[in-house]
Enzyme design. Structure first.
Site, PDB file in Angstrom:
ATOM      1  N   ARG A  39       0.818  -1.186  -0.084  1.00 25.63           N
ATOM      2  CA  ARG A  39      -0.011  -0.228   0.209  1.00 25.63           C
ATOM      3  C   ARG A  39       0.750   1.480  -0.149  1.00 25.63           C
ATOM      4  NH1 ARG A  39      -5.279   0.678   3.527  1.00 25.63           N
ATOM      5  NH2 ARG A  39      -5.732   2.582   2.712  1.00 25.63           N
ATOM      6  N   GLY A  44       6.476   0.901   6.006  1.00 24.73           N
ATOM      7  CA  GLY A  44       7.394  -0.126   4.948  1.00 24.73           C
ATOM      8  C   GLY A  44       7.362   0.213   3.576  1.00 24.73           C
ATOM      9  N   CYS A  45       6.197   0.533   3.023  1.00 22.14           N
ATOM     10  CA  CYS A  45       6.145   0.728   1.598  1.00 22.14           C
ATOM     11  C   CYS A  45       6.886   2.141   1.182  1.00 22.14           C
ATOM     12  CB  CYS A  45       4.592   0.668   1.215  1.00 22.14           C
ATOM     13  SG  CYS A  45       3.833  -0.854   1.341  1.00 22.14           S
ATOM     14  N   THR A  46       6.763   2.980   2.129  1.00 25.74           N
ATOM     15  CA  THR A  46       7.341   4.192   1.780  1.00 25.74           C
ATOM     16  C   THR A  46       8.809   4.195   1.950  1.00 25.74           C
ATOM     17  OG1 THR A  46       5.306   5.561   2.721  1.00 25.74           O
ATOM     18  CG2 THR A  46       7.543   6.642   2.763  1.00 25.74           C
ATOM     19  N   ALA A  49       9.939   2.502  -1.301  1.00 30.81           N
ATOM     20  CA  ALA A  49       9.954   3.153  -2.299  1.00 30.81           C
ATOM     21  C   ALA A  49      10.908   4.105  -2.554  1.00 30.81           C
ATOM     22  CB  ALA A  49       8.558   3.919  -2.428  1.00 30.81           C
TER      23      ALA A  49
END
Length: 153
Positions: A39, A44-46, A49
């Protein structure tokens, strides 16, 4: 089930953050780092990325294309990319077309609850469109560097 190295990478056609249709076959002749994440704008995804963004020029120098895929909307991707200055392609897969084709839609357990979701996974696809490497359950902070190390041999 995740796909295995040596198999043909499933074709897909998904909209990017600007609504343009992007196909895997657009990148034949280049290595593709295809990473699936749960998401936009989650911690974590940030971090994952931002690690790819920070290393983006190194991926470019190696002739590799970086593509992130989640089931977020194109509008969500656009805000995410602007907020963190993400230079690579983000694809929106709300219908789970690629997410299921690549086997990353799996049961996840969180606090004793079982639900379906995207398991953080990265594929390296070779210049001919075959899966070269599968990295399951990658760590957001080290994924980009691990792939760079792999690409450099």
């Amino acid at each position: 089930m995740l796909l295995e190295a040596g198999t043909k990478a499933p074709e897909f056609a998904l909209p990017d953050k600007d609504g343009n249709l992007v196909r895997l076959s657009d990148f034949l002749g280049k290595k593709v780092v295809l990473y699936f994440y749960p998401r936009d704008n989650t911690p974590g995804c940030t971090r994952q990325a931002c690690a790819f963004a920070g290393a983006y020029s190194q991926f470019e120098a190696l002739g590799a294309v970086v593509i992130g895929v989640s089931k977020d909307s194109a509008a969500s991707h656009q805000k995410f990319a602007e907020k963190y200055e993400l230079p690579f392609i983000l694809l929106s897969d709300p219908e789970l077309q690629a997410i299921q084709a690549y086997g990353v839609w799996q049961e996840k357990k969180l606090y004793g609850k079982v639900s379906m979701g995207v398991v953080r996974t990265t594929y390296v696809i070779d210049e001919q469109g075959a899966i070269e490497k599968v990295m399951p359950k990658v760590k957001p902070d080290t994924n980009a560097q691990e792939i760079l190390d792999y690409l450099r041999g």
